[in-house]
Design an enzyme around this catalytic site. Structure first.
Site, PDB file in Angstrom:
ATOM      1  N   GLY A  60       1.163  -1.435   0.146  1.00 34.40           N
ATOM      2  CA  GLY A  60      -0.341   0.010  -0.282  1.00 34.40           C
ATOM      3  C   GLY A  60       0.730   1.233   0.143  1.00 34.40           C
ATOM      4  O   GLY A  60       1.974   1.257   0.735  1.00 34.40           O
ATOM      5  N   GLN A  91       3.281   9.831   1.641  1.00 30.26           N
ATOM      6  CA  GLN A  91       4.470   9.700   1.563  1.00 30.26           C
ATOM      7  C   GLN A  91       4.827   9.847   0.400  1.00 30.26           C
ATOM      8  O   GLN A  91       6.660   9.371   0.887  1.00 30.26           O
ATOM      9  CB  GLN A  91       3.955   7.625   1.600  1.00 30.26           C
ATOM     10  CG  GLN A  91       2.957   7.322   2.907  1.00 30.26           C
ATOM     11  CD  GLN A  91       3.315   5.774   2.946  1.00 30.26           C
ATOM     12  OE1 GLN A  91       2.197   5.284   2.516  1.00 30.26           O
ATOM     13  NE2 GLN A  91       4.373   5.243   3.449  1.00 30.26           N
ATOM     14  N   CYS A 101       5.544  -0.405   7.988  1.00 30.27           N
ATOM     15  CA  CYS A 101       5.362   0.986   6.407  1.00 30.27           C
ATOM     16  C   CYS A 101       6.409   1.518   6.129  1.00 30.27           C
ATOM     17  O   CYS A 101       8.033   0.878   6.368  1.00 30.27           O
ATOM     18  CB  CYS A 101       4.790   2.363   7.831  1.00 30.27           C
ATOM     19  SG  CYS A 101       4.985   3.596   6.859  1.00 30.27           S
ATOM     20  N   LEU A 102       6.535   1.678   4.807  1.00 28.49           N
ATOM     21  CA  LEU A 102       7.695   2.277   4.021  1.00 28.49           C
ATOM     22  C   LEU A 102       8.036   3.851   4.583  1.00 28.49           C
ATOM     23  O   LEU A 102       9.078   3.595   3.836  1.00 28.49           O
ATOM     24  CB  LEU A 102       6.536   2.250   2.403  1.00 28.49           C
ATOM     25  CG  LEU A 102       6.625   0.612   1.705  1.00 28.49           C
ATOM     26  CD1 LEU A 102       6.357   1.116   0.666  1.00 28.49           C
ATOM     27  CD2 LEU A 102       7.940   0.096   1.952  1.00 28.49           C
ATOM     28  N   HIS A 120      -4.819   1.565   8.031  1.00 25.70           N
ATOM     29  CA  HIS A 120      -2.729   1.907   8.184  1.00 25.70           C
ATOM     30  C   HIS A 120      -2.960   3.245   6.857  1.00 25.70           C
ATOM     31  O   HIS A 120      -1.967   4.043   7.442  1.00 25.70           O
ATOM     32  CB  HIS A 120      -1.976   0.739   7.575  1.00 25.70           C
ATOM     33  CG  HIS A 120      -0.876   1.002   7.801  1.00 25.70           C
ATOM     34  ND1 HIS A 120       0.069   1.372   8.130  1.00 25.70           N
ATOM     35  CD2 HIS A 120      -0.203   2.078   7.060  1.00 25.70           C
ATOM     36  CE1 HIS A 120       1.474   1.269   7.902  1.00 25.70           C
ATOM     37  NE2 HIS A 120       0.668   1.880   7.061  1.00 25.70           N
ATOM     38  N   GLU A 121      -3.154   3.006   5.330  1.00 22.91           N
ATOM     39  CA  GLU A 121      -3.325   3.717   4.941  1.00 22.91           C
ATOM     40  C   GLU A 121      -4.102   4.808   4.818  1.00 22.91           C
ATOM     41  O   GLU A 121      -3.913   6.084   4.858  1.00 22.91           O
ATOM     42  CB  GLU A 121      -3.412   3.361   3.745  1.00 22.91           C
ATOM     43  CG  GLU A 121      -2.892   2.280   2.758  1.00 22.91           C
ATOM     44  CD  GLU A 121      -1.209   2.695   3.026  1.00 22.91           C
ATOM     45  OE1 GLU A 121      -0.580   3.040   3.163  1.00 22.91           O
ATOM     46  OE2 GLU A 121      -0.399   1.107   3.345  1.00 22.91           O
ATOM     47  N   HIS A 150      -2.080   7.667   7.555  1.00 26.25           N
ATOM     48  CA  HIS A 150      -1.848   8.321   6.907  1.00 26.25           C
ATOM     49  C   HIS A 150      -2.171   9.952   5.795  1.00 26.25           C
ATOM     50  O   HIS A 150      -1.568  10.830   6.654  1.00 26.25           O
ATOM     51  CB  HIS A 150      -0.424   7.716   5.740  1.00 26.25           C
ATOM     52  CG  HIS A 150      -0.067   6.997   6.222  1.00 26.25           C
ATOM     53  ND1 HIS A 150       1.360   7.178   6.049  1.00 26.25           N
ATOM     54  CD2 HIS A 150       0.817   5.580   5.818  1.00 26.25           C
ATOM     55  CE1 HIS A 150       2.103   5.707   6.845  1.00 26.25           C
ATOM     56  NE2 HIS A 150       1.617   4.972   5.946  1.00 26.25           N
TER      57      HIS A 150
HETATM   58  O1  GNR Z   1       3.646  -2.720   2.832  1.00 24.93           O
HETATM   59  C1  GNR Z   1       3.105  -2.180   4.145  1.00 24.93           C
HETATM   60  N1  GNR Z   1       2.945  -3.288   3.848  1.00 24.93           N
HETATM   61  C2  GNR Z   1       2.372  -3.643   5.299  1.00 24.93           C
HETATM   62  C3  GNR Z   1       2.051  -5.135   6.417  1.00 24.93           C
HETATM   63  C4  GNR Z   1       1.266  -4.443   6.993  1.00 24.93           C
HETATM   64  C5  GNR Z   1       0.321  -3.539   7.614  1.00 24.93           C
HETATM   65  C6  GNR Z   1       0.199  -2.207   7.088  1.00 24.93           C
HETATM   66  C7  GNR Z   1       1.177  -2.405   5.827  1.00 24.93           C
HETATM   67  S1  GNR Z   1       1.190  -1.088   4.511  1.00 24.93           S
HETATM   68  C8  GNR Z   1       2.919  -0.940   3.808  1.00 24.93           C
HETATM   69  C9  GNR Z   1       2.969   0.197   3.148  1.00 24.93           C
HETATM   70  C10 GNR Z   1       2.800   1.464   3.697  1.00 24.93           C
HETATM   71  O2  GNR Z   1       3.483   1.834   4.760  1.00 24.93           O
HETATM   72  N2  GNR Z   1       2.071   2.157   3.640  1.00 24.93           N
HETATM   73  O3  GNR Z   1       1.498   3.015   4.348  1.00 24.93           O
HETATM   74 NI    NI Z   2       2.433   3.287   5.981  1.00 25.81          NI
END
Ligand code: GNR
Ligand code: NI
Length: 182
Positions: free
Chosen positions: A46, A51, A102-103, A144-145, A148
């Protein structure tokens, strides 16, 4: 193909509140394509626009699950999904833990509790409305997204003790990377 730079914590960009997308047009579709390129390259499942330095309410997702659930090495199925101006209109009472990454907090993972099902509304890249109930990793990733978009990172859901541990490990990884690169 265009790869965009991914902002990492503690960059203040990640604390911006993203603003609604006004027009679903070709310029936005170019950004969406570049976000997918960036997400697949990272690799991640995601990516929120903020980001990559664009604080708009836009995110892309592709769980890229293996074709054969019994064989993690089987080639992933591509199922790109685009969420524009997403809203969560319902969530289950039941919360489940998931080990999130998270990236923008590279190579760090920690368990976060979230509702296991959510009903969401959004627009796609053609401006069409959608409403769907999501569960499993899709529900985790969407929440999660969407965090952000409010300037929230998964580490904000941890106790101060756990958050400090993650940030300490991140600093260590960065020191080691810096030493290798030099
Ligand atoms: O790549 C991602 N893996 C992930 C694993 C578990 C829960 C959420 C994520 S999202 C993350 C990519 C990211 O930072 N998206 O904002
Ligand atoms: Ni993230």
């Amino acid at each position: 193909m265009a790869l965009l730079p991914i902002y990492e914590t503690p960059d203040p960009m990640l604390r911006q509140i993203s603003t609604p997308v006004e027009n679903v047009d070709d310029e936005l579709r170019t950004l969406i394509r570049d976000m997918f390129d960036t997400m697949y390259d990272a690799p991640g499942i995601g990516l929120a626009a903020v980001q990559v330095g664009v604080p708009k309410r836009l995110l892309v997702m592709d769980l890229q699950e293996p074709a054969d659930p019994d064989d993690p090495e089987s080639p992933p199925v591509k199922e790109p999904r685009v969420f524009i101006n997403p809203e969560i209109v319902g969530a289950s009472d039941r919360k489940v833990p998931y080990s999130e990454g998270c990236l923008s907090v590279p190579d760090q993972y920690a368990e976060v509790m979230r509702p296991d099902r959510v009903t969401a509304r959004w627009l796609d890249e053609n401006g069409e409305h959608h409403e769907e109930e999501l569960d499993g990793l899709l529900a985790v990733c969407l929440q999660h997204e969407m965090d952000h978009l409010e300037g929230v990172l998964f580490i904000d859901h941890l106790s101060k003790l756990k958050r400090d541990m993650v940030l300490k490990k991140l600093a260590k990884v960065r020191r080691e990377r810096g030493a290798k690169a030099a």
